[in-house]
Scaffold this motif. Structure first.
Motif, short mmCIF file in Angstrom:
data_model
loop_
_atom_site.label_atom_id
_atom_site.label_comp_id
_atom_site.label_asym_id
_atom_site.label_seq_id
_atom_site.Cartn_x
_atom_site.Cartn_y
_atom_site.Cartn_z
N LEU A 122 39.33 37.02 44.64
CA LEU A 122 38.65 36.43 43.49
C LEU A 122 39.46 36.51 42.20
O LEU A 122 39.38 35.63 41.35
CB LEU A 122 37.30 37.13 43.26
CG LEU A 122 36.14 36.67 44.13
CD1 LEU A 122 34.90 37.47 43.79
CD2 LEU A 122 35.87 35.18 43.93
N LEU A 123 40.23 37.59 42.02
CA LEU A 123 40.92 37.80 40.75
C LEU A 123 41.81 36.63 40.35
O LEU A 123 41.71 36.13 39.22
CB LEU A 123 41.70 39.11 40.78
CG LEU A 123 40.85 40.38 40.65
CD1 LEU A 123 41.72 41.62 40.78
CD2 LEU A 123 40.10 40.41 39.31
N PRO A 124 42.72 36.14 41.23
CA PRO A 124 43.54 34.99 40.82
C PRO A 124 42.73 33.72 40.61
O PRO A 124 43.06 32.90 39.75
CB PRO A 124 44.54 34.83 41.98
CG PRO A 124 43.91 35.51 43.14
CD PRO A 124 43.12 36.63 42.57
N ILE A 125 41.65 33.55 41.39
CA ILE A 125 40.78 32.38 41.21
C ILE A 125 40.10 32.45 39.86
O ILE A 125 40.04 31.47 39.11
CB ILE A 125 39.72 32.31 42.34
CG1 ILE A 125 40.40 32.09 43.70
CG2 ILE A 125 38.71 31.20 42.06
CD1 ILE A 125 39.44 32.13 44.87
N MET A 126 39.56 33.64 39.53
CA MET A 126 38.88 33.82 38.25
C MET A 126 39.83 33.56 37.09
O MET A 126 39.46 32.94 36.09
CB MET A 126 38.32 35.23 38.15
CG MET A 126 37.10 35.49 39.02
SD MET A 126 36.61 37.24 39.01
CE MET A 126 36.24 37.46 37.27
N LYS A 127 41.07 34.03 37.23
CA LYS A 127 42.05 33.87 36.15
C LYS A 127 42.23 32.40 35.80
O LYS A 127 42.28 32.02 34.63
CB LYS A 127 43.39 34.48 36.59
CG LYS A 127 44.49 34.40 35.54
CD LYS A 127 44.23 35.32 34.38
CE LYS A 127 45.40 35.36 33.42
NZ LYS A 127 45.12 36.20 32.24
N GLU A 128 42.32 31.56 36.83
CA GLU A 128 42.51 30.13 36.59
C GLU A 128 41.22 29.46 36.10
O GLU A 128 41.24 28.68 35.16
CB GLU A 128 42.99 29.45 37.88
CG GLU A 128 44.37 29.89 38.33
CD GLU A 128 44.81 29.18 39.59
OE1 GLU A 128 44.59 27.96 39.68
OE2 GLU A 128 45.36 29.82 40.49
N CYS A 129 40.11 29.77 36.76
CA CYS A 129 38.84 29.09 36.43
C CYS A 129 38.34 29.43 35.04
O CYS A 129 37.80 28.57 34.34
CB CYS A 129 37.78 29.45 37.47
SG CYS A 129 38.11 28.77 39.12
N LEU A 130 38.50 30.68 34.65
CA LEU A 130 37.96 31.11 33.36
C LEU A 130 38.65 30.42 32.19
O LEU A 130 38.09 30.34 31.09
CB LEU A 130 38.07 32.62 33.22
CG LEU A 130 37.12 33.42 34.12
CD1 LEU A 130 37.47 34.90 34.09
CD2 LEU A 130 35.67 33.22 33.69
N GLY A 131 39.86 29.93 32.42
CA GLY A 131 40.56 29.20 31.36
C GLY A 131 39.89 27.90 30.98
O GLY A 131 40.21 27.31 29.94
N TYR A 132 38.95 27.44 31.81
CA TYR A 132 38.23 26.21 31.53
C TYR A 132 36.86 26.47 30.88
O TYR A 132 36.12 25.53 30.60
CB TYR A 132 38.02 25.42 32.83
CG TYR A 132 39.30 24.85 33.39
CD1 TYR A 132 39.73 23.58 33.04
CD2 TYR A 132 40.09 25.60 34.25
CE1 TYR A 132 40.91 23.06 33.53
CE2 TYR A 132 41.27 25.08 34.76
CZ TYR A 132 41.67 23.81 34.40
OH TYR A 132 42.85 23.31 34.90
N VAL A 133 36.54 27.72 30.66
CA VAL A 133 35.23 28.09 30.12
C VAL A 133 35.36 28.47 28.64
O VAL A 133 36.25 29.24 28.27
CB VAL A 133 34.63 29.28 30.90
CG1 VAL A 133 33.31 29.72 30.28
CG2 VAL A 133 34.44 28.90 32.37
N ASN A 134 34.49 27.91 27.81
CA ASN A 134 34.42 28.30 26.41
C ASN A 134 33.20 29.21 26.22
O ASN A 134 32.11 28.90 26.72
CB ASN A 134 34.26 27.07 25.51
CG ASN A 134 35.44 26.13 25.61
OD1 ASN A 134 36.58 26.54 25.40
ND2 ASN A 134 35.19 24.88 25.93
N THR A 135 33.38 30.31 25.52
CA THR A 135 32.27 31.24 25.34
C THR A 135 32.41 32.02 24.04
O THR A 135 33.51 32.13 23.49
CB THR A 135 32.19 32.24 26.53
OG1 THR A 135 31.04 33.07 26.38
CG2 THR A 135 33.43 33.11 26.59
#
Length: 413
Positions: A322-335
């Protein structure tokens, strides 16, 4: 022998919880270090003197390497099974997430902090409603945290909130509760508009403020993602499992909701949807869902089903995957969430073993009207607002009818 008699007590020395936490960590580190040191010395001292120096050195290297691996495993075990270890994990993970997302200023949190400093407090309501949470302007309970998830539809320069879902983490019944707010909800007090108009006018915090003031609930923060990013996140996760009805499958295969024609090949029953297919599924309004919901009610139900599917997919993955997936996906989230808030979410969900999601929708069936036109607004959803708020309180805060009614009286004043 009992040293103290029945009336004697040891003196209580106040200790800061942070100090206890640091002391416990230092103790664990010292114990682990001493134990490993003893094991290494014991093994090395037993090495046979008759073995050649070359072989002896190789054995020493192997033994030290093995003990090093044991040390790593021991540290991992400490992180998992001890409270202090898990706190280290939560802090590290929250830092990782915070560094990955696109951060926006959190004036909402500053407003809450200022409010907490200036409010002189009111009497609490009986039956456990809002006890010791009187500093908040709108309903807040210690066992619930609310976060708004916003899905943004962008066409040209226009930005509309196609999705507005309140995610409530409840530690009392150990659930995550998803509440969809339909975009056509009529808001009369602020210019006679539909709910989805406010994001384009003032951004995410303005939308949050509208929801708070309208539905009398405190929202702790928000996260937003646009459609293009949503597709990528689903794909990076490896797709999600969704069951389609016959009408849904046929509709998706012949319409342009799935924008790429090569993916218009879904079937009735269980499907593994990629990002483009999942986005198309979320946008359907014209046919009934599996279960019979139609129009915008069916569309928001599909969105909640997708969030459930994402949650289930994440639960099934190992943390190392999950860690590498989260790293990439979270870059598309604004919070606007701060590190401490992210850490609290992780700790709350994991420590309370929260693995269940419940779904809800505003407006509630039977508590609204849907005229073709109302005060110049076409096809609005005109709510019986107080009754919808009470149903929302019952869902999120587990209120009885009486508790919901009493809480609403307080926040309507």
């Amino acid at each position: 022998m009992n040293i103290l008699n029945d009336t004697e007590q040891l003196p209580v020395i106040p200790v800061d919880s942070t100090d206890l936490y640091n002391v416990e960590l230092e103790y664990l580190e010292d114990e682990l270090s001493n134990s490993l040191s003893e094991q290494v010395n014991e093994v090395l001292n037993k090495t046979d003197d008759n073995i050649s120096p070359k072989v002896n050195n190789k054995m020493r290297i192997l033994l030290i390497t093995a003990v090093g691996l044991i040390a790593v495993l021991a540290c991992l075990i400490l992180l998992i099974v001890t409270e202090s270890g898990r706190k280290v994990f939560y802090k590290a993970a929250s830092n990782y997430i915070y560094d990955s997302v696109n951060k926006e200023s959190n004036s909402m949190q500053e407003s809450t902090e200022n409010q907490n400093q200036t409010t002189d407090g009111e009497d609490t309501i009986e039956n456990g409603i809002d006890n010791d949470n009187t500093d908040y302007k709108y309903r807040h309970e210690s066992y619930v945290n609310n976060y708004l998830v916003i899905g943004i539809e962008e066409f040209g320069n226009a930005k509309n909130t196609d999705t507005m879902i309140l995610v409530s983490i409840n530690t009392k019944d150990r659930t995550i509760k998803l509440t969809s707010f339909l975009r056509d909800i009529y808001i009369e007090s602020l210019g006679k508009k539909k709910l989805n108009a406010f994001y384009s006018e003032g951004g995410p915090e303005y939308l949050v403020n509208i929801l708070e003031s309208t539905f009398k609930i405190h929202i702790d923060g928000y996260a937003s993602v646009n459609f293009e990013s949503f597709e990528y996140i689903i794909d990076r996760l490896g797709g999600i499992t969704i069951e389609l009805g016959k009408e849904e499958a046929e509709y998706l295969n012949k319409k342009n909701y799935i924008s790429n024609p090569i993916y218009r090949n879904v079937v009735p029953g269980i499907n593994q949807l990629n990002g483009n297919q999942a986005l198309g599924y979320c946008r359907i309004r014209k046919v009934k869902t599996l279960g019979g919901a139609n129009d915008d009610y069916g569309r928001t139900l599909r969105q909640r089903r997708v969030l459930n599917a994402v949650f289930e997919k994440y639960k099934s993955q190992s943390i190392f995957k999950l860690l590498p997936i989260m790293k990439e996906c979270l870059g598309y989230v604004n919070t606007n969430l701060e590190k401490g808030q992210i850490e609290k979410i992780l700790e709350t969900v994991i420590e309370n073993k929260i693995t269940t999601m419940n779904n809800f929708r505003i407006p509630v069936d039977g508590l609204f009207e849907a005229p073709k036109k109302y005060n110049g607004v076409k096809y609005p959803l005109v709510l019986d607002l107080e009754k919808n708020i009470m149903e929302l309180y019952k869902f999120i805060y587990l209120d009885t009818d009486y508790e919901a009614e009493e809480a609403l009286k307080k926040y309507n004043n």
